[in-house]
Design a protein around this motif. Structure first.
Motif, PDB file in Angstrom:
ATOM      1  N   UNK A   1      30.294 -17.290  42.343  1.00  0.00           N
ATOM      2  CA  UNK A   1      31.199 -16.138  42.232  1.00  0.00           C
ATOM      3  C   UNK A   1      32.259 -16.390  41.157  1.00  0.00           C
TER       4      UNK A   1
ATOM      5  N   UNK B   1      30.793 -15.794  37.816  1.00  0.00           N
ATOM      6  CA  UNK B   1      30.709 -14.348  37.588  1.00  0.00           C
ATOM      7  C   UNK B   1      32.081 -13.799  37.163  1.00  0.00           C
ATOM      8  N   UNK B   2      33.136 -14.296  37.767  1.00  0.00           N
ATOM      9  CA  UNK B   2      34.500 -13.891  37.398  1.00  0.00           C
ATOM     10  C   UNK B   2      34.780 -14.289  35.941  1.00  0.00           C
TER      11      UNK B   2
ATOM     12  N   UNK C   1      32.682 -14.805  33.602  1.00  0.00           N
ATOM     13  CA  UNK C   1      31.833 -13.967  32.754  1.00  0.00           C
ATOM     14  C   UNK C   1      32.479 -12.587  32.566  1.00  0.00           C
ATOM     15  N   UNK C   2      32.973 -12.009  33.641  1.00  0.00           N
ATOM     16  CA  UNK C   2      33.609 -10.680  33.580  1.00  0.00           C
ATOM     17  C   UNK C   2      34.829 -10.686  32.655  1.00  0.00           C
ATOM     18  N   UNK C   3      35.649 -11.715  32.791  1.00  0.00           N
ATOM     19  CA  UNK C   3      36.890 -11.747  32.022  1.00  0.00           C
ATOM     20  C   UNK C   3      36.713 -12.410  30.648  1.00  0.00           C
TER      21      UNK C   3
ATOM     22  N   UNK D   1      37.475 -18.338  45.476  1.00  0.00           N
ATOM     23  CA  UNK D   1      36.956 -17.457  44.426  1.00  0.00           C
ATOM     24  C   UNK D   1      37.837 -16.213  44.291  1.00  0.00           C
TER      25      UNK D   1
ATOM     26  N   UNK E   1      39.846 -15.067  41.003  1.00  0.00           N
ATOM     27  CA  UNK E   1      39.702 -13.717  40.456  1.00  0.00           C
ATOM     28  C   UNK E   1      41.050 -13.077  40.188  1.00  0.00           C
TER      29      UNK E   1
ATOM     30  N   UNK F   1      37.286  -8.525  30.298  1.00  0.00           N
ATOM     31  CA  UNK F   1      37.712  -9.212  29.080  1.00  0.00           C
ATOM     32  C   UNK F   1      36.967  -8.663  27.872  1.00  0.00           C
TER      33      UNK F   1
ATOM     34  N   UNK G   1      29.572 -10.019  32.386  1.00  0.00           N
ATOM     35  CA  UNK G   1      29.047  -9.625  33.695  1.00  0.00           C
ATOM     36  C   UNK G   1      29.068  -8.113  33.857  1.00  0.00           C
TER      37      UNK G   1
ATOM     38  N   UNK H   1      31.990  -7.340  39.307  1.00  0.00           N
ATOM     39  CA  UNK H   1      32.581  -8.448  40.042  1.00  0.00           C
ATOM     40  C   UNK H   1      32.063  -8.395  41.477  1.00  0.00           C
TER      41      UNK H   1
ATOM     42  N   UNK I   1      35.995 -10.122  45.600  1.00  0.00           N
ATOM     43  CA  UNK I   1      36.882 -10.500  44.489  1.00  0.00           C
ATOM     44  C   UNK I   1      37.574  -9.252  43.947  1.00  0.00           C
TER      45      UNK I   1
END
Lengths: 255, 255
Positions: free
Chosen positions: A124, A127-128, A130-132, A239, A243, B228, B233, B236, B240
């Motif tokens: 997780x 994944x965070x 990756x998102x940011x 996690x 996040x 970001x 990703x 989320x 999270x």
């Protein structure tokens, strides 16, 4: 349509850390992640074990991969799968070798996970990241292994984009002596009011004991997630905390 | 020191939803949560199954509870436990009956979970609500059951303080027609820039498909967690996302 005994034995051995580390191979399961792995060039795929219908539906990404492909029946897939729900494809993938690049790390935000033990949490957190758009996630050598199938599953493909490597914190610090080090601690300054830097490493502590006494002296900034006035819980999930901190950093630094 | 066959059968039946719903009982495991349950008055404890050493170490909270207590050997506990790692105590607890109180809900922040399927996510979200002092967490009837042992485990005791109940969203809306409804959607306004209200319900959508088309029309405010610039990703994890949204609400409204 049937796996040989040696195939069966080899793939099942990869359910265990010991053999993943011996062969430098790991398992990736599920239609969506398999498609992502096969469409990209990030990872070397050594084996594709798929049901006939999956092969038919994905012929495009299988071009040139005949040597690695074994078409199998559902009962065979079940023998090698770690998932409880039915599945169509399993890949055996070569562990990527990630080179530490102090210069690249020093240019942005990264995470350091100290002894994160739960594979779901590590996945997780990837994944965070990756998102940011956080490119590097470092783990203490005692953290759960990156190639644990539950980590790979929970990361939802983030392991393809985020560079994750085990390293002692002291070694990271030595390579990047000027990097600001933030750590989430219960009595830290509220993250929403803290001065956050664009080039930094955020330390996330172990699920039960937080950041260790060994690592505490390295923190330049002690931050916290403010609790509600009537809040009761002793802590947040690791996690979830990661996040929240990453979201606030990204908002503050505009990254 | 040994469980009777009928005790064994009854406790093991509570591993299944069907029997939890039939008997209105559920299982709570682990030293820390058991201590919390037994020290408080929130829940009616019908059975305590503990190792001798746990009973010795916790005599204070066991006063007046002799009728419910069965001292058992580790091999007996193993038969009724759902945990893979060794454990010292298992409680059989009566399901609390939670009364919906529109007036209380209308005074603050609450969460509505639409079809959250993963028990770890529901437990983690309860823990988040507990941390931020959010007293009510509503679930769609299709969400994972609150008394699933994995939910209880992941909530880390939050189920004792946070009121969680299944309810159709339309019913909640009818009881509270003026409450602001926020929903996290991929194309919503960045939560850090949104106008957040102190009295509101935040909708968290299902893990794979987000907020359904049925529920979308109820949203007064569509918010999002900004990705970001180099983020990869697709989404989320639901817990999270809930954590980030709740943290920003609490910071904004000072709750």
């Amino acid at each position: 349509m049937k796996l040989s005994n040696s195939q069966l034995k080899f793939i099942k051995s990869l359910h265990l850390r010991k053999f993943r580390q011996k062969y430098h191979n790991f398992i990736v399961e599920g239609t969506k992640i398999a498609q992502e792995v096969l469409s990209g060039n990030e990872l070397e795929v050594e084996g594709i074990y798929a049901l006939p219908e999956w092969v038919d539906a994905n012929s495009g990404i299988l071009v040139g991969r005949n040597d690695a492909l074994t078409v199998i029946a559902p009962e065979e897939l079940k023998k090698i799968s770690l998932l409880s729900t039915p599945n169509q494809v399993l890949l055996v993938v070569k562990e990527p070798s990630i080179q530490f690049d102090a210069n690249a790390v020093g240019q942005g935000l990264s995470l350091y996970l100290e002894d994160i033990r739960d594979p779901g949490n590590l996945g997780t957190i990837l994944r965070i990241a990756d998102w940011f758009g956080i490119p590097w996630v470092f783990c203490s050598p005692e953290s759960v292994e990156l190639f644990n199938p539950k980590v790979i599953q929970a990361s939802m493909g983030a392991f393809l984009r985020v560079k994750c490597m085990p390293i002692e914190f002291s070694e990271l610090r030595q390579a990047l002596p000027d990097l600001a080090v933030y750590g989430t601690v219960l009595d830290g300054a509220p993250v929403f009011e803290a001065d956050l830097e664009e080039r930094a490493v955020i330390v996330i502590g172990n699920e039960s004991r937080g950041i260790s006494d060994t690592l505490q002296p390295f923190l330049n900034h002690r931050i916290s997630i403010p609790k509600g006035k009537t809040g009761g819980a002793e802590s947040l999930n690791a996690a979830v905390a990661a996040g929240i901190i990453c979201a606030v950093f990204r908002d503050f630094t505009g990254g």
